[in-house]
Motif scaffolding. Structure first.
Motif, PDB file in Angstrom:
ATOM      1  N   VAL A 123       0.824  -1.215   0.000  1.00 44.99           N
ATOM      2  CA  VAL A 123       0.000   0.000   0.000  1.00 44.99           C
ATOM      3  C   VAL A 123       0.855   1.261   0.000  1.00 44.99           C
ATOM      4  N   SER A 126       3.816   2.861  -3.048  1.00 44.45           N
ATOM      5  CA  SER A 126       3.420   3.377  -4.360  1.00 44.45           C
ATOM      6  C   SER A 126       3.864   4.811  -4.602  1.00 44.45           C
ATOM      7  N   VAL A 132      -3.447   8.317  -3.452  1.00 44.01           N
ATOM      8  CA  VAL A 132      -3.133   7.102  -4.204  1.00 44.01           C
ATOM      9  C   VAL A 132      -2.945   5.925  -3.263  1.00 44.01           C
ATOM     10  N   SER A 133      -2.212   6.151  -2.165  1.00 46.41           N
ATOM     11  CA  SER A 133      -1.992   5.076  -1.200  1.00 46.41           C
ATOM     12  C   SER A 133      -3.306   4.641  -0.551  1.00 46.41           C
ATOM     13  N   ARG A 136      -5.155   2.465  -2.961  1.00 46.14           N
ATOM     14  CA  ARG A 136      -4.522   1.142  -3.021  1.00 46.14           C
ATOM     15  C   ARG A 136      -4.922   0.286  -1.814  1.00 46.14           C
ATOM     16  N   HIS A 139      -8.366  -1.018  -2.599  1.00 45.02           N
ATOM     17  CA  HIS A 139      -8.261  -2.034  -3.647  1.00 45.02           C
ATOM     18  C   HIS A 139      -7.687  -3.338  -3.089  1.00 45.02           C
ATOM     19  N   ARG A 140      -6.659  -3.194  -2.246  1.00 46.77           N
ATOM     20  CA  ARG A 140      -6.017  -4.405  -1.718  1.00 46.77           C
ATOM     21  C   ARG A 140      -6.973  -5.176  -0.816  1.00 46.77           C
ATOM     22  N   HIS A 185      -6.075  -2.113 -13.389  1.00 46.04           N
ATOM     23  CA  HIS A 185      -6.858  -2.021 -12.156  1.00 46.04           C
ATOM     24  C   HIS A 185      -6.211  -2.897 -11.088  1.00 46.04           C
ATOM     25  N   TYR A 186      -5.667  -2.259 -10.059  1.00 40.08           N
ATOM     26  CA  TYR A 186      -4.957  -2.970  -9.000  1.00 40.08           C
ATOM     27  C   TYR A 186      -5.881  -3.902  -8.221  1.00 40.08           C
ATOM     28  N   GLY A 187      -7.096  -3.451  -7.940  1.00 40.03           N
ATOM     29  CA  GLY A 187      -8.030  -4.275  -7.182  1.00 40.03           C
ATOM     30  C   GLY A 187      -8.405  -5.538  -7.936  1.00 40.03           C
ATOM     31  N   CYS A 224      -3.745  -3.089   5.944  1.00 39.72           N
ATOM     32  CA  CYS A 224      -4.287  -1.891   5.291  1.00 39.72           C
ATOM     33  C   CYS A 224      -4.694  -0.846   6.324  1.00 39.72           C
TER      34      CYS A 224
END
Length: 243
Positions: A123, A126, A132-133, A136, A139-140, A185-187, A224
């Motif tokens: 996370v 990046s 952005v973090s 992420r 998404h994670r 797409h990271y997720g 997270c």
């Protein structure tokens, strides 16, 4: 982490060294402490063989003269180490969050505490941008929940007495799908990365897939949450007036 940020190696950055160390510890750990009890030389040999094979696949096209002529004209930037203010911010966040995550995993007695640290690194590495973090992190967490469900389904397919070839094919398909979507797409990529990582780390283990998936989701959620708390703390410290 410092080398990954300072040399700007790009994704996945320091993630795989952290993941590799965690998985190796799990595989080589004593069974009475939750490990697989494998000999360190076996784990190191398998990892080295995989790295050599991957390297040969990458350099194999250079055997063709046309490929060598094409690549000769591509400029190669020199490798430089530069840790600017943004890089130092990223490193500091990761170090603090990883220390908190490791301590929290130890206090809670998590069997796979390295999953918490991996989530933190994924996370926060990046970049210095908090937004952005934060995205992420969402998404994670969400991708891991869905990916845990995929793992449960796939684990039934590759469980003994299924041949090892079936496992190899499944891993290859998951890796191929990951490469197709990870940039977009990271997720969505985490939906495939999660079962991929769990199959590699837990192949041959006697654990219940539902339990393994649940632990992965919980550990990722904790990681997270730690990452987000560090981002919030960083923002509060930044806004505090100097003494």
């Amino acid at each position: 982490m410092v080398l990954a940020v300072g040399t700007a190696v790009g994704p996945p950055g320091a993630l795989f060294p952290v993941l590799g160390a965690g998985v190796a510890t799990r595989l080589c750990g004593a069974p009475e402490h939750g490990g697989a009890g494998l000999h360190p030389r076996l784990v190191l040999g398998c990892a080295s063989a995989g790295a050599v094979l991957a390297y040969l696949v990458v350099v194999a096209p250079l055997a063709l003269p046309a490929v060598r002529r094409r690549d000769r004209g591509i400029p190669v930037a020199p490798l430089r180490f530069r840790l600017d203010r943004g890089g130092r911010t990223v490193v500091l966040r990761v170090v603090v969050a990883a220390a908190v995550a490791a301590a929290l995993a130890a206090v809670l007695g998590l069997d796979r505490g390295y999953w918490v640290v991996v989530a933190v690194v994924a996370v926060l590495q990046s970049g210095p941008g908090r937004r952005v973090s934060g995205i992420r992190a969402v998404h994670r967490a969400a991708g891991t929940v869905l990916g845990g469900g995929v793992f449960v389904l796939v684990a039934a397919l590759v469980a003994p007495p299924a041949p090892g070839l079936v496992l190899a094919v499944v891993l290859a398909l998951l890796q191929f799908g990951t490469e197709l979507v990870v940039v977009a797409h990271y997720g969505a990529a985490l939906v495939l990365i999660t079962p991929l990582a769990l199959l590699i780390a837990e192949a041959g283990a006697a654990g219940d897939p539902w339990t393994i998936a649940g632990e992965r989701v919980l550990d990722t959620a904790i990681g997270c949450a730690v990452a987000l708390l560090v981002l919030v703390g960083d923002r509060l410290l930044e806004g505090r007036p100097a003494a």
